[in-house]
Design a protein around this motif. Structure first.
Motif, PDB file in Angstrom:
ATOM      1  N   LEU A   1      -3.331  -8.530 -25.109  1.00 35.53           N
ATOM      2  CA  LEU A   1      -3.546  -8.781 -26.530  1.00 35.53           C
ATOM      3  C   LEU A   1      -4.387  -7.681 -27.172  1.00 35.53           C
ATOM      4  O   LEU A   1      -4.146  -7.292 -28.324  1.00 35.53           O
ATOM      5  CB  LEU A   1      -4.189 -10.148 -26.743  1.00 35.53           C
ATOM      6  CG  LEU A   1      -3.277 -11.348 -26.482  1.00 35.53           C
ATOM      7  CD1 LEU A   1      -4.058 -12.640 -26.610  1.00 35.53           C
ATOM      8  CD2 LEU A   1      -2.096 -11.335 -27.420  1.00 35.53           C
ATOM      9  N   ALA A   2      -5.357  -7.158 -26.432  1.00 35.53           N
ATOM     10  CA  ALA A   2      -6.142  -6.033 -26.952  1.00 35.53           C
ATOM     11  C   ALA A   2      -5.261  -4.800 -27.116  1.00 35.53           C
ATOM     12  O   ALA A   2      -5.374  -4.068 -28.119  1.00 35.53           O
ATOM     13  CB  ALA A   2      -7.311  -5.733 -26.014  1.00 35.53           C
TER      14      ALA A   2
ATOM     15  N   ALA B   1      -2.063  -1.182 -30.557  1.00 34.58           N
ATOM     16  CA  ALA B   1      -0.759  -0.655 -30.966  1.00 34.58           C
ATOM     17  C   ALA B   1      -0.515  -0.885 -32.455  1.00 34.58           C
ATOM     18  O   ALA B   1       0.052  -0.021 -33.138  1.00 34.58           O
ATOM     19  CB  ALA B   1       0.353  -1.305 -30.136  1.00 34.58           C
ATOM     20  N   ILE B   2      -0.956  -2.030 -32.963  1.00 30.49           N
ATOM     21  CA  ILE B   2      -0.783  -2.303 -34.395  1.00 30.49           C
ATOM     22  C   ILE B   2      -1.674  -1.386 -35.223  1.00 30.49           C
ATOM     23  O   ILE B   2      -1.246  -0.834 -36.247  1.00 30.49           O
ATOM     24  CB  ILE B   2      -1.071  -3.793 -34.684  1.00 30.49           C
ATOM     25  CG1 ILE B   2       0.030  -4.665 -34.067  1.00 30.49           C
ATOM     26  CG2 ILE B   2      -1.180  -4.054 -36.174  1.00 30.49           C
ATOM     27  CD1 ILE B   2      -0.270  -6.139 -34.073  1.00 30.49           C
ATOM     28  N   LEU B   3      -2.910  -1.218 -34.778  1.00 34.02           N
ATOM     29  CA  LEU B   3      -3.822  -0.335 -35.517  1.00 34.02           C
ATOM     30  C   LEU B   3      -3.331   1.104 -35.544  1.00 34.02           C
ATOM     31  O   LEU B   3      -3.512   1.819 -36.533  1.00 34.02           O
ATOM     32  CB  LEU B   3      -5.225  -0.399 -34.907  1.00 34.02           C
ATOM     33  CG  LEU B   3      -6.010  -1.685 -35.149  1.00 34.02           C
ATOM     34  CD1 LEU B   3      -7.324  -1.645 -34.385  1.00 34.02           C
ATOM     35  CD2 LEU B   3      -6.267  -1.873 -36.637  1.00 34.02           C
TER      36      LEU B   3
ATOM     37  N   ALA C   1       5.887  -0.715 -29.146  1.00 36.47           N
ATOM     38  CA  ALA C   1       5.454  -1.146 -27.818  1.00 36.47           C
ATOM     39  C   ALA C   1       5.230  -2.652 -27.730  1.00 36.47           C
ATOM     40  O   ALA C   1       5.083  -3.193 -26.635  1.00 36.47           O
ATOM     41  CB  ALA C   1       4.161  -0.435 -27.437  1.00 36.47           C
ATOM     42  N   LEU C   2       5.211  -3.343 -28.858  1.00 33.04           N
ATOM     43  CA  LEU C   2       4.874  -4.776 -28.848  1.00 33.04           C
ATOM     44  C   LEU C   2       5.832  -5.633 -28.034  1.00 33.04           C
ATOM     45  O   LEU C   2       5.368  -6.509 -27.289  1.00 33.04           O
ATOM     46  CB  LEU C   2       4.761  -5.293 -30.281  1.00 33.04           C
ATOM     47  CG  LEU C   2       3.569  -4.753 -31.069  1.00 33.04           C
ATOM     48  CD1 LEU C   2       3.591  -5.290 -32.488  1.00 33.04           C
ATOM     49  CD2 LEU C   2       2.270  -5.091 -30.387  1.00 33.04           C
ATOM     50  N   PRO C   3       7.155  -5.431 -28.091  1.00 32.17           N
ATOM     51  CA  PRO C   3       8.022  -6.277 -27.263  1.00 32.17           C
ATOM     52  C   PRO C   3       7.750  -6.122 -25.767  1.00 32.17           C
ATOM     53  O   PRO C   3       7.800  -7.099 -25.017  1.00 32.17           O
ATOM     54  CB  PRO C   3       9.437  -5.807 -27.607  1.00 32.17           C
ATOM     55  CG  PRO C   3       9.320  -5.158 -28.925  1.00 32.17           C
ATOM     56  CD  PRO C   3       7.934  -4.593 -28.989  1.00 32.17           C
ATOM     57  N   TYR C   4       7.451  -4.914 -25.344  1.00 32.35           N
ATOM     58  CA  TYR C   4       7.188  -4.678 -23.931  1.00 32.35           C
ATOM     59  C   TYR C   4       5.857  -5.292 -23.511  1.00 32.35           C
ATOM     60  O   TYR C   4       5.722  -5.836 -22.411  1.00 32.35           O
ATOM     61  CB  TYR C   4       7.210  -3.178 -23.628  1.00 32.35           C
ATOM     62  CG  TYR C   4       8.518  -2.538 -24.029  1.00 32.35           C
ATOM     63  CD1 TYR C   4       9.669  -2.787 -23.317  1.00 32.35           C
ATOM     64  CD2 TYR C   4       8.589  -1.711 -25.144  1.00 32.35           C
ATOM     65  CE1 TYR C   4      10.882  -2.214 -23.689  1.00 32.35           C
ATOM     66  CE2 TYR C   4       9.789  -1.136 -25.525  1.00 32.35           C
ATOM     67  CZ  TYR C   4      10.937  -1.393 -24.792  1.00 32.35           C
ATOM     68  OH  TYR C   4      12.125  -0.838 -25.171  1.00 32.35           O
ATOM     69  N   LEU C   5       4.880  -5.186 -24.375  1.00 31.36           N
ATOM     70  CA  LEU C   5       3.573  -5.758 -24.058  1.00 31.36           C
ATOM     71  C   LEU C   5       3.624  -7.284 -24.023  1.00 31.36           C
ATOM     72  O   LEU C   5       3.031  -7.915 -23.137  1.00 31.36           O
ATOM     73  CB  LEU C   5       2.530  -5.282 -25.075  1.00 31.36           C
ATOM     74  CG  LEU C   5       2.152  -3.813 -24.992  1.00 31.36           C
ATOM     75  CD1 LEU C   5       1.273  -3.429 -26.172  1.00 31.36           C
ATOM     76  CD2 LEU C   5       1.456  -3.508 -23.686  1.00 31.36           C
ATOM     77  N   THR C   6       4.317  -7.885 -24.967  1.00 31.63           N
ATOM     78  CA  THR C   6       4.382  -9.341 -24.980  1.00 31.63           C
ATOM     79  C   THR C   6       5.212  -9.880 -23.826  1.00 31.63           C
ATOM     80  O   THR C   6       5.008 -11.011 -23.391  1.00 31.63           O
ATOM     81  CB  THR C   6       4.940  -9.857 -26.319  1.00 31.63           C
ATOM     82  OG1 THR C   6       6.204  -9.243 -26.568  1.00 31.63           O
ATOM     83  CG2 THR C   6       3.981  -9.557 -27.456  1.00 31.63           C
TER      84      THR C   6
END
Length: 101
Positions: A36-37, A42-44, A50-55
């Motif tokens: 989550l960090a 990644a959003i900042l 990269a969000l789909p891979y991280l989630t």
């Protein structure tokens, strides 16, 4: 003093399965917070690709936690039976007795 050693009533040692289950829960919590960090970073940094891979990492860890806890509770259920009946029933303890605690 009579010179006798008085043993303190100690705690029962944890079973290996309980240590593994708690370890998996701790690992899942730490890894989820780390992912989550990384999602926040990644959003900042405007790197939302990269969000789909991280989630996906969070989902995979949740599956592993579910499997381990399912096996642990299945083992616990099997240990708390005696001759095919629930251990509390064999002792004559009703559900209302355990709810009063």
């Amino acid at each position: 003093m009579s010179g006798k050693r008085v043993d303190k009533p100690g705690r029962k040692p944890w079973t290996t399965s309980k240590v593994i289950a708690l370890g998996v829960l701790a690992m899942d919590a730490v890894a989820t917070l780390a992912v989550l960090a990384l999602c926040g970073l990644a959003i900042l940094r405007q790197f939302e690709g990269a969000l789909p891979y991280l989630t996906t990492l969070i989902g995979a860890l949740q599956v592993v936690t579910g499997v381990v806890l399912g096996a642990y509770f299945s083992k616990s259920k099997a240990e708390n039976t005696k001759g095919g009946i629930v251990y509390d029933t064999a002792l004559g303890v009703s559900d209302s007795d355990t709810n009063d605690l």
